[in-house]
Design an enzyme around this catalytic site. Structure first.
Site, short mmCIF file in Angstrom:
data_model
loop_
_atom_site.label_atom_id
_atom_site.label_comp_id
_atom_site.label_asym_id
_atom_site.label_seq_id
_atom_site.Cartn_x
_atom_site.Cartn_y
_atom_site.Cartn_z
N LYS A 113 2.50 -15.25 3.10
CA LYS A 113 2.72 -16.06 1.85
C LYS A 113 4.34 -16.36 1.60
O LYS A 113 5.02 -16.03 1.02
CB LYS A 113 2.42 -15.34 0.63
CG LYS A 113 2.34 -15.99 -0.60
CD LYS A 113 1.22 -17.12 -0.69
CE LYS A 113 1.45 -17.84 -1.90
NZ LYS A 113 0.55 -18.98 -2.02
N ASP A 152 -12.65 -8.47 4.48
CA ASP A 152 -13.90 -8.28 3.99
C ASP A 152 -14.52 -9.64 3.72
O ASP A 152 -15.64 -10.11 4.08
CB ASP A 152 -13.89 -7.91 2.32
CG ASP A 152 -13.98 -6.58 2.15
OD1 ASP A 152 -13.69 -5.74 3.15
OD2 ASP A 152 -14.24 -6.08 1.19
N ASP A 156 -6.55 -6.80 4.10
CA ASP A 156 -7.66 -6.14 3.57
C ASP A 156 -8.72 -6.76 2.95
O ASP A 156 -9.91 -6.88 2.96
CB ASP A 156 -6.97 -4.98 2.23
CG ASP A 156 -8.22 -4.34 1.54
OD1 ASP A 156 -8.96 -3.80 1.91
OD2 ASP A 156 -8.19 -4.52 0.09
N TYR A 159 0.70 -1.11 0.11
CA TYR A 159 -0.03 0.00 -0.16
C TYR A 159 1.00 1.16 -0.05
O TYR A 159 0.35 2.31 -0.62
CB TYR A 159 -0.96 0.16 1.23
CG TYR A 159 -2.16 -0.59 1.00
CD1 TYR A 159 -2.49 -2.07 0.45
CD2 TYR A 159 -3.50 -0.02 1.12
CE1 TYR A 159 -3.58 -2.43 0.47
CE2 TYR A 159 -4.57 -0.53 1.05
CZ TYR A 159 -4.68 -1.62 0.80
OH TYR A 159 -5.91 -2.24 0.61
N ASP A 210 -3.58 -18.07 1.20
CA ASP A 210 -4.42 -18.72 0.33
C ASP A 210 -5.22 -19.79 1.12
O ASP A 210 -6.50 -19.87 0.85
CB ASP A 210 -3.97 -19.29 -0.85
CG ASP A 210 -2.51 -20.05 -0.82
OD1 ASP A 210 -2.07 -20.16 0.39
OD2 ASP A 210 -2.18 -20.72 -1.76
#
Ligand code: IPM
Ligand code: MG
Length: 355
Positions: A190, A250, A246, A135, A222
């Site tokens: 990851k 959600d 992020d 970001y 994942d």
């Protein structure tokens, strides 16, 4: 106690009005000061985060934030888009620790798209690092590629970066949060592909030595995305980087039935914080008086708890929200057969009455 109130765009004004109703009903000694932010601020002052708004936020004990964004600003240059206001506030205030609780209220079990038995009793705390990662990493931009698959063509690039101290401080935040709950922490990364994630994991493992009472496990992002919909109740506290956080937040939000229920807190190391619902500005329903104000009202409760040291008032608000749900009152996003449909303002009034 000074609070900067930044309603923003879309439904931001409607939901903030209800949270302010609730704050006023508590009769605490709060000084509320309003300022424009997002697209509204761009229209009036030519910038999504005007200097006046930024200075107010910097000088306040806490910021109560509605939401920003509208499709009509999509064609603006990036630095003038509404989203830059929230990113700018996070950076300027150093709000590196983002708390996104995902709680499935038993009254709303049927509002989730997952089977009730998977989500009943769900209570996850997702902690997202908020001021680093891809970001904010530099360099970023567009240029003509010198190498890669297609040299000589246009390319764009962002940089995923994390420094050791950035990971250390969010890891401490997460371990301490886990100590206050069930003492289980899952760190998501990851590391099978990314250098930043390998450093993330190494540092989390080192910090873990200071918290022998917390059981730590690691999960690849994942797999975490999959486990969240397969067996979400296995998670308690989850800590992850900015970008993965992020996306996973959600996903976690939807487990609870409606993103309209989820508050969030973003804190710096002085416990100054920005409090906002996890949902966006929903321009498609703005002005209709149907938005769910509960996420914002619950964000105000988090604000009282974390930045203003008013635990009792925070608990009162949360109990009042629980009560209106028990009374069967529902905004349209959480409505189901047999419950009572109410407007944004009626929901706010009901919370005040329940207080
Ligand atoms: C969020 C939002 C923001 C983010 C946007 C509005 C910049 O999606 O708070 O999750 O990506 O962090
Ligand atoms: Mg998001």
């Amino acid at each position: 106690m000074k609070i900067a109130i930044l309603p923003g765009d879309g439904i931001g004004h409607e939901i903030i009005a209800e949270a302010v109703k609730v704050l006023n009903a508590l009769e605490l000694d709060l000084e509320l000061e309003y300022a424009d932010v997002g697209g509204t601020a761009y229209d009036k002052h030519g910038h999504p985060l005007p200097e006046h708004t930024l200075n107010l936020a910097l000088s306040a004990d806490a910021v109560l934030f509605g939401a920003v964004g509208d499709w009509k600003y999509d064609k603006l240059e990036r630095h003038l888009r509404p989203e830059q206001a929230i990113l700018g506030l996070r950076k300027a205030l150093g709000l590196y620790a983002n708390f996104r609780p995902a709680i499935c209220y038993k009254e709303l079990v049927n509002a989730s798209s997952l089977k009730p038995e998977l989500v009943a009793g769900l209570d996850i705390l997702l902690i997202r690092e908020l001021t680093g990662d891809i970001y904010f990493g530099t360099p970023r931009g567009r240029r003509t590629a010198e190498d890669g698959h297609f040299p000589g063509t246009e390319e764009a690039f962002d940089t995923m970066r994390y420094s050791r101290p950035e990971i250390e401080r969010i890891a401490h935040t997460a371990f301490q949060a886990a100590q206050k709950r069930s003492k289980r922490l899952t760190s998501v990364d990851k590391n099978n592909v990314l250098e930043t994630s390998q450093l993330w994991k190494d540092v989390v493992v080192e910090v873990a030595k200071e918290y022998p009472d917390v059981e730590l496990d690691h999960m690849l992002v994942d797999n975490a995305a999959m486990q969240l919909v397969k067996a979400p109740k296995k998670f308690d506290v989850v800590v992850t980087g900015n970008m993965f956080g992020d996306i996973l937040s959600d996903e976690a939000a939807m487990l609870t039935g409606s993103i309209g229920m989820l508050p969030s807190a973003s804190l710096n190391d002085k416990n100054q914080g920005l409090y906002e619902p996890s949902h966006g500005s929903a321009p498609d329903i703005a002005g209709q008086g149907i938005a769910n104000p509960l996420a914002t009202i619950l964000s105000a409760a988090m604000m009282l708890r974390f930045s203003l040291n008013q635990e009792a008032a925070a608990t009162r608000i949360e109990a009042a929200v629980q009560k209106v749900l028990e009374q069967g009152l529902r905004t349209v996003d959480i409505w189901s057969e047999g419950t009572t449909k109410v407007s944004t303002a009626e929901m706010g009034d009901a919370v005040v009455a329940a207080l």
